[in-house]
Scaffold this active site. Structure first.
Site, PDB file in Angstrom:
ATOM      1  CG  MET A   1      -0.240   0.006   2.548  1.00 17.93           C
ATOM      2  SD  MET A   1      -1.354   0.355   3.905  1.00 17.93           S
ATOM      3  CE  MET A   1      -1.509   2.126   3.794  1.00 17.93           C
ATOM      4  CB  VAL A   4       9.852   2.310   1.604  1.00 18.79           C
ATOM      5  CG1 VAL A   4      10.780   2.702   2.743  1.00 18.79           C
ATOM      6  CG2 VAL A   4       8.603   1.646   2.157  1.00 18.79           C
ATOM      7  CE  LYS A  19       4.025   1.339   4.129  1.00 20.07           C
ATOM      8  NZ  LYS A  19       3.657   0.177   4.967  1.00 20.07           N
ATOM      9  CG  ASP A 112       1.293  -9.084   5.104  1.00 18.67           C
ATOM     10  OD1 ASP A 112       1.240 -10.247   4.631  1.00 18.67           O
ATOM     11  OD2 ASP A 112       1.651  -8.096   4.435  1.00 18.67           O
TER      12      ASP A 112
END
Length: 267
Positions: A1, A4, A19, A112
């Protein structure tokens, strides 16, 4: 999403990772998810988790500043150098488990956990990144992604696939078990096929025995992987602390790890 970038603070001279949420992905839901990530990371302080330093908004761009971790992520480390030894894998996974143990103690779930989210420094220390995808298990309603599958198909727990609302710390341990499987074999537990096929196999099938790809693995080590990857949560290793305890037998020195240069932060 997010994307970086490596940056340097103009006043302090400190290297960091920035980020940002891309404008083309700046929907109401993604902005809510990003703000949720910022709030979560602000309260974390563990040497085994990537620390957040700052957050803000520049025009329409939302950003999160975290510590810069030199080295490589576990996925690239294995792909570049091949499967890890039992001692090296035990060391990295144990340190990742310490980061998860800290988060779990605060009532957080990562959701995740995967090799790409475990950063390994040239000295062999591991840090878990992207903890911002976590949810407060005590208040799922506060998470804009509650009730939706968040994660990567190769590492999803069966319960996360069947009912995303049932995700808890044990789901992270399953994903960490899949990550350990990858670390010592160089293979994901269920290769090939699309995401739907992978999810079905997580729920119904047993992966190839790790010694098929890494004959040097001991049965005791394989038992740890199997106990982390039990499909029924109640039969699984019950805490990150237990993972650390079970892997102590194979803990080696950071000197055994392969040092790899890296030019950018990996998320």
């Amino acid at each position: 999403m997010g994307q970086v970038f490596k940056g340097v603070h103009e006043v302090m001279g400190r290297e960091c990772a920035v980020k940002v949420l891309p404008l083309e992905k700046s929907t109401e839901e993604s902005r809510a998810a990003f703000q949720h990530e910022i709030r979560l990371q602000a309260g974390l302080d563990s040497p085994y988790l990537v620390r957040a330093f700052d957050a803000g908004k520049d025009g329409n761009v939302h950003y999160l500043v975290t510590e810069y971790v030199p080295g490589n992520d576990l996925r690239r480390l294995v792909r570049a150098n091949g499967p890890l030894s039992m001692s090296s894998a035990a060391l990295i996974i144990s340190e990742a488990a310490r980061g998860l143990q800290y988060a779990h103690a605060l009532g957080m779930v990562h959701r995740d956990v995967k090799p790409g989210n475990i950063l390994v420094t040239p000295e062999g220390n591991a840090k878990v990144s992207d903890i911002g995808l976590a949810a407060w298990t005590m208040s799922l309603d506060a998470d804009p992604r509650a009730g939706k599958i968040v994660g990567t198909a190769d590492y999803l727990s069966p319960e996360q696939i069947r009912d995303p609302n049932s995700v808890d710390a044990l789901s992270d341990l399953y994903s960490l078990g899949c990550t350990l499987y990858f670390a010592v074999t160089g293979k994901v537990p269920f290769p090939g096929g699309d995401s739907r096929s992978k999810c079905r196999r997580h729920c119904e099938q047993t992966p190839w025995h790790p010694r098929r790809f890494a004959p040097q693995l001991t049965e005791e080590f394989v038992d740890v992987i199997a106990d982390m990857m039990e499909k029924e949560p109640e039969r699984r290793i019950q805490s990150a602390g237990e993972v650390i305890e079970r892997l102590e037998l194979w803990l080696g020195s950071q000197d055994e790890l392969v040092e790899l240069p890296i030019e950018r932060q990996v998320w």
